[in-house]
Design an enzyme around this catalytic site. Structure first.
Site, short mmCIF file in Angstrom:
data_model
loop_
_atom_site.label_atom_id
_atom_site.label_comp_id
_atom_site.label_asym_id
_atom_site.label_seq_id
_atom_site.Cartn_x
_atom_site.Cartn_y
_atom_site.Cartn_z
N GLY A 72 -32.82 47.10 -50.66
CA GLY A 72 -33.07 45.81 -50.03
C GLY A 72 -33.48 45.93 -48.57
O GLY A 72 -34.40 45.24 -48.11
N GLN A 180 -29.30 39.12 -53.46
CA GLN A 180 -28.13 38.57 -54.15
C GLN A 180 -28.50 37.62 -55.28
O GLN A 180 -27.65 37.24 -56.09
CB GLN A 180 -27.21 37.85 -53.16
CG GLN A 180 -26.56 38.77 -52.14
CD GLN A 180 -25.56 39.75 -52.74
OE1 GLN A 180 -25.12 39.62 -53.89
NE2 GLN A 180 -25.20 40.77 -51.98
N GLY A 201 -31.36 47.52 -56.37
CA GLY A 201 -30.79 47.91 -57.65
C GLY A 201 -29.28 47.84 -57.73
O GLY A 201 -28.72 47.40 -58.74
N CYS A 326 -14.30 43.96 -38.10
CA CYS A 326 -13.57 44.40 -36.91
C CYS A 326 -14.54 45.14 -36.00
O CYS A 326 -14.92 46.26 -36.26
CB CYS A 326 -12.43 45.32 -37.32
SG CYS A 326 -11.40 45.76 -35.94
#
Ligand code: PLP
Length: 368
Positions: A72, A180, A201, A326
């Protein structure tokens, strides 16, 4: 201990049928698809088959509109960089405030280092795009609009077909990060004005490190990796043949399971959400209630700290993910939830549960 994997938006398990399909391409079918001999030709036809399998999953008009990539992130980068290179007079980009870093950090870099202006379109408290702001940003100075098909954290689905029509009206190209969305909701590119689409993938039960970029026929494309003539000169480098075959098989399976994703998996997700909210006070579901991926539940638990929830869930064998990262010692809620103006007290305790076709009723019971 029972273990439950509800973090499928992070990555999925490779389907055993996908593993089976790719294995011969490490051994008997090891040829280089560019070779002139039989070893190469066999592999070359397997690549073309995989291209056709992706074409049908996406409803693309031609199989050569599919360019295989490493995933992606590469697809997102290639689409944006190629468009800026091919249209040097247009110096603006439109994107949303809730994109994945694969788009957002590239845009920030382009703004800082290349003098490109970036319009970050805001979203409302349900994660829906501000359509007035989008229309106001469109002009003949815009090279490319890049808006995700569905958000990875909340599952909110964007109306990309309509957004693409509007981009076309000002002569801008439209790219969508559909990492997504692919395999979770129906996609039919030939009925839209979308010019480019990135997929990955490992979000659809294929291995990590393989993906595809759809480039509509006629779109001027400038390769970002230069070298040999692979992928019709659009992406140089010897093809990752086992992974491409795997992605093709995963595309066939995704098409087959699409209906189940939107019925059985959706029902599991809904039951999980309802159950959590009933059992735990001060909790609510984030994202667009009407347009959401069927597998994703992002639940904010107010006044609790997300990392703590994840650690305790992990102790129970449950894998989910947190909406906060974080960074440098301070816990910052995710940019997606901040863009939605979710109060800090809730954004800190947001947990994403993402299911898949492998999820079961028993697993939902265990988590509840
Ligand atoms: N875009 C979205 C929406 C994602 O969810 C992801 C992965 O998390 C990516 C892009 C990056 O994909 P890849 O991991 O294949 O580079």
């Amino acid at each position: 201990m029972k273990s439950v994997y509800f973090d499928n938006n992070a990555t999925t398990r490779v389907d055993p049928r996908v593993v089976e399909a790719m294995l011969p391409f490490f051994t008997e079918q090891f040829g280089n698809p560019s070779s002139m001999h039989g070893f190469g030709a066999n592999v070359g036809s397997a690549l073309n088959r995989a291209r056709g399998e992706l074409q049908s999953l996406l409803g693309a008009e031609h199989d050569h509109e599919i360019v295989f990539t490493s995933g992606g992130t590469e697809g997102d980068n290639a689409a944006i960089l190629s468009t800026l290179e091919a249209n040097p007079r247009r110096r603006e980009i439109i994107t949303s405030a809730v994109e994945h870093p694969a788009v957002l950090s590239l845009c920030t870099w382009l703004e800082k280092n290349k003098g490109i202006s970036v319009h970050l379109i805001p979203v409302d408290s349900k994660g829906r795009l501000d359509l007035d702001a989008y229309e106001a940003a469109l002009s003949d100075r815009v090279a490319i609009v890049s808006i995700m098909w569905a958000n990875n954290e909340t599952g909110t689905i964007f109306p990309v077909a309509g957004l693409a029509d509007k981009a076309k009206a000002v002569g801008a190209l439209f790219h969508t990060d559909a990492v997504q969305a692919v395999g979770k909701i129906p996609i039919d590119l030939k009925s839209t004005a979308i010019d480019m689409l990135s997929l990955s993938g490992h979000k659809l039960h294929a291995p990590k490190g393989i993906g595809a970029l759809y480039v509509r026929r006629g779109v001027r494309f400038r390769p970002q990796i230069k070298g040999g003539h692979q992928e019709r000169g659009r992406r140089a480098g010897t093809e990752n043949t086992p992974a491409i075959v795997a992605l093709g098989k995963a595309a066939v399976l995704a098409t087959r399971y699409l209906a189940e994703e939107n019925t059985r998996v959706r029902a599991l997700r809904d039951r999980l959400e309802k159950g959590l909210i009933q059992r735990i006070g001060n909790s609510f579901v984030t994202g667009d209630p009407d347009n959401r991926l069927p597998n994703t539940a992002n639940v904010a638990f107010e006044y609790i700290e997300g990392e703590g929830i994840l650690l305790l869930l992990n102790k129970e064998g449950i894998a989910a993910s947190s909406g906060s990262a974080c960074t440098s010692g301070s816990l910052e809620p995710s940019h997606v939830l901040r863009a939605m103006n979710i109060p800090y007290t809730a954004a800190h305790g947001a947990i994403r549960f993402s299911l898949s076709r492998e999820s079961t009723d028993d697993e939902v019971d265990h988590v509840l």
